[in-house]
Write an enzyme that holds these catalytic residues in place. Structure first.
Site, PDB file in Angstrom:
ATOM      1  N   GLY A  43       0.791  -1.226   0.000  1.00 29.98           N
ATOM      2  CA  GLY A  43       0.000   0.000   0.000  1.00 29.98           C
ATOM      3  C   GLY A  43       0.823   1.275   0.000  1.00 29.98           C
ATOM      4  CG  ASP A  44       3.415   4.469   1.159  1.00 32.00           C
ATOM      5  OD1 ASP A  44       3.920   5.006   0.151  1.00 32.00           O
ATOM      6  OD2 ASP A  44       3.051   5.129   2.158  1.00 32.00           O
ATOM      7  CG  ASP A  45       6.898   5.227  -1.750  1.00 30.59           C
ATOM      8  OD1 ASP A  45       5.966   5.444  -2.548  1.00 30.59           O
ATOM      9  OD2 ASP A  45       7.412   6.125  -1.051  1.00 30.59           O
TER      10      ASP A  45
END
Ligand SMILES: *[C@@H]1O[C@H](CO)[C@@H](O)[C@H](O)[C@H]1NC(C)=O
Ligand SMILES: *[C@@H]1O[C@H](CO)[C@@H](O)[C@H](O)[C@H]1NC(C)=O
Ligand SMILES: *[C@@H]1O[C@H](CO)[C@@H](O)[C@H](O)[C@H]1NC(C)=O
Ligand SMILES: *[C@@H]1O[C@H](CO)[C@@H](O)[C@H](O)[C@H]1NC(C)=O
Ligand SMILES: *[C@@H]1O[C@H](CO)[C@@H](O)[C@H](O)[C@H]1NC(C)=O
Ligand SMILES: *[C@@H]1O[C@H](CO)[C@@H](O)[C@H](O)[C@H]1NC(C)=O
Ligand SMILES: *[C@@H]1O[C@H](CO)[C@@H](O)[C@H](O)[C@H]1NC(C)=O
Ligand SMILES: *[C@@H]1O[C@H](CO)[C@@H](O)[C@H](O)[C@H]1NC(C)=O
Ligand SMILES: *[C@@H]1O[C@H](CO)[C@@H](O)[C@H](O)[C@H]1NC(C)=O
Ligand SMILES: *[C@@H]1O[C@H](CO)[C@@H](O)[C@H](O)[C@H]1NC(C)=O
Length: 465
Positions: A250-252
């Site tokens: 859900g992120d980098d």
């Protein structure tokens, strides 16, 4: 004509030499860590009373086993084996000269009781927890001041069961910053390989103040909707090699950092020599990101053979006035992109400060970023590249980039200066001066090419079109 083709052939040959010496260089730096793959002593977690039923809490068993194995640290080290089963545990600390080895059907499960993840001091380079002031929860698997550590398995699983943390983040009931799944601090000679990491509460793998770290052949998964579940975050660390990884979170996917505003500036520990190869993945954020915490500086980032799909951005640099520090000497090549909103995104006004004591005059230096050999389809926008007014990002070099872009204005650039060759759709005016003949040396190139003669330089660069 024939002189030209002879020259072209010569250049091709030189380019190949340049290319293979880079490859050799990166392979050697990935292998170059000092670990003991063979441990003379080995125990199973079951010998310490652990029960792999997914219900029994095994924190004491992990702690006791590792305490026992400490007596083998000066005898070549030891291995802690985790057999098939579901092993629920709270956070535990590793020691030097230890291999934590999982069976292919072993699952280490993070406790869903936040009290099993005790709190520790904030990192000095952040001055406070990343999410909330004060202390922060300790990662499930934690290590401090270690050397010669291996975490591996035959694709066994470490599952943080992070959803309680994501809920607390969303409903604003966190009392401290969320924990990572694995954090190694101030450690050297670390190998993390052949594992699957699931559902981290926060960033998944966080080497901070480390040196000589390899992350190889791991799968990292968390729901695309899970908040801040970055894959791998090398932070104020040097000689880090990440290869053959699949990450969907859900992120980098990878986020290179080095501390936050005045705390990061005064701690002054950069991230440097970061190699990323053969990464595939997707995210609601960026594939390879630098920052936004970069106050100790980030340099010598070399990434190649990257596939990013269904993501917001492929390459992202985030910074802000107040950060200080620098991002320089970045070389990213051979990327394939599919379904990306903004392929290349630099944000000079990212914001987010630890407190009001930051110095707004501490301006970051962003320079010598080379991106080449990128092909992309179904891209909405090629680049949104925004520097800082009065603090332009410079020597941004784009070469051989072909993107099938749907937006009418594919590039949007401000406060940035650089050069480009063979970029389609044609780069923004701030970047559209040609690299040859005048700006070749302004563009960052791989160190092996830099060290070689300037004619070979040119040949390698030229022929890599
Ligand atoms: C790490 O090493 C430093 C310096 O030797 C020491 O102050 C600190 O207590 C050590 N931390 C741990 C957890 O061993
Ligand atoms: C990656 O891991 C899998 C399963 O753990 C293994 O079968 C495979 O050989 C590994 N590949 C490499 C390159 O280590
Ligand atoms: C390891 O397991 C994960 C999760 O089940 C799977 O997606 C991945 O393909 C496996 N990796 C290898 C190399 O077998
Ligand atoms: C917030 O989420 C946590 C974790 O799921 C839950 O225990 C708690 O009851 C929730 N609090 C509120 C106010 O919704
Ligand atoms: C890291 O370890 C070194 C010794 O190797 C020590 O001097 C230093 O204080 C440690 N730093 C932290 C933050 O633990
Ligand atoms: C990963 O697993 C493969 C296959 O078992 C093995 O050959 C390789 O050495 C392992 N890699 C590491 C770094 O442990
Ligand atoms: C580019 O990367 C892909 C993997 O994403 C790899 O198969 C290919 O060989 C690489 N190309 C070059 C020229 O290295
Ligand atoms: C770009 O994508 C569109 C829509 O998918 C397609 O029709 C077009 O042929 C593509 N153009 C190129 C140059 O690949
Ligand atoms: C460029 O991007 C900025 C920030 O997103 C936006 O405000 C501006 O309108 C854009 N300019 C163009 C020409 O699209
Ligand atoms: C341009 O990049 C593509 C990969 O995107 C690569 O296959 C091709 O060889 C490169 N072209 C030149 C002339 O280097």
């Amino acid at each position: 004509m024939s002189t030209l083709s002879t020259l072209v052939n010569l250049f091709l040959l030189l380019a190949l030499i340049g290319c293979s010496s880079w490859t050799v260089r990166s392979i050697s730096s990935c292998k170059h860590i000092n670990i003991n793959e063979v441990r003379p002593h080995s125990v199973s977690i079951t010998e310490f009373g652990a029960v792999g039923d997914g219900i029994t809490l095994n924190t004491k068993a992990f702690r006791n086993a590792i305490f026992y194995l400490n007596s083998y640290a000066d005898k070549g080290g030891a291995k802690l084996f985790v057999p098939a089963g579901r092993w629920l545990t709270g956070s535990f600390d590793l020691i030097s000269h230890l291999t934590l080895s999982l069976d292919k059907d072993a699952v280490i499960l993070g406790s869903t009781n936040s009290e099993d993840w005790p709190v520790v001091d904030p990192l000095p380079s952040y001055g406070r927890g990343r999410e909330l002031p004060g202390r922060r929860h300790r990662s499930l698997i934690y290590g401090h001041n270690l050397t010669d550590v291996i975490i591996t398995g035959d694709n066994g699983t470490i599952d943080g069961q992070g959803s309680i943390w994501w809920d607390k983040f969303r409903n604003k009931t966190l009392d401290h910053t969320r924990p990572h799944l694995v954090e190694l601090m101030n450690s050297t000679e670390v190998l993390i390989s052949n594992l699957t990491f699931l559902n981290s509460p926060f960033w998944t793998i966080h080497p901070v103040y480390c040196r000589h770290v390899i992350v190889q052949n791991v799968t990292i998964l968390a729901p695309l909707s899970s908040p801040n579940t970055d894959g791998i975050d090398p932070d104020s660390s040097n000689d880090v090699c990440i290869e053959d990884c699949y990450i969907s979170t859900g992120d980098d996917l990878i986020s290179i950092k080095s501390g936050w505003d005045e705390y990061g500036i005064s701690f002054g520990r950069p991230s440097t020599n970061i190699i990323i190869r053969r990464l595939t993945g997707r995210t609601t954020s960026a594939g390879i990101s630098i920052g936004s915490e970069m106050s100790g500086g980030v340099s010598e980032v070399h990434a190649e053979d990257i596939n990013i799909f269904d993501s917001r951005s492929a390459i992202r640099i985030k910074t802000s006035p107040g950060r200080g520090g620098y991002v320089k000497n970045v070389y990213i090549s051979n990327m394939t992109l599919v379904n990306i909103d903004i392929a290349i995104r630099f944000s000079g006004l990212y914001g987010e400060h630890p407190d009001d004591a930051y110095d707004p005059d501490a301006l970051p230096v962003i320079e010598r970023i080379t991106i080449k050999d990128v092909i992309g389809k179904n891209i909405k926008r090629a680049g949104l590249i925004q520097g800082i007014k009065g603090d332009s990002f410079v020597n941004i070099c784009l070469s051989n980039i072909t993107l099938n872009v749907s937006k009418k204005k594919p590039w949007n650039c401000s406060n940035v200066k650089g050069y480009s060759e063979l970029v389609s759709p044609e780069a923004c005016v701030q970047l559209n001066e040609r690299i040859f003949p005048d700006h070749f040396s302004d563009c960052y190139q791989l160190p092996d090419l830099v060290r070689s003669s300037s004619s070979r330089n040119r040949a390698a660069w030229l022929l890599s079109w």
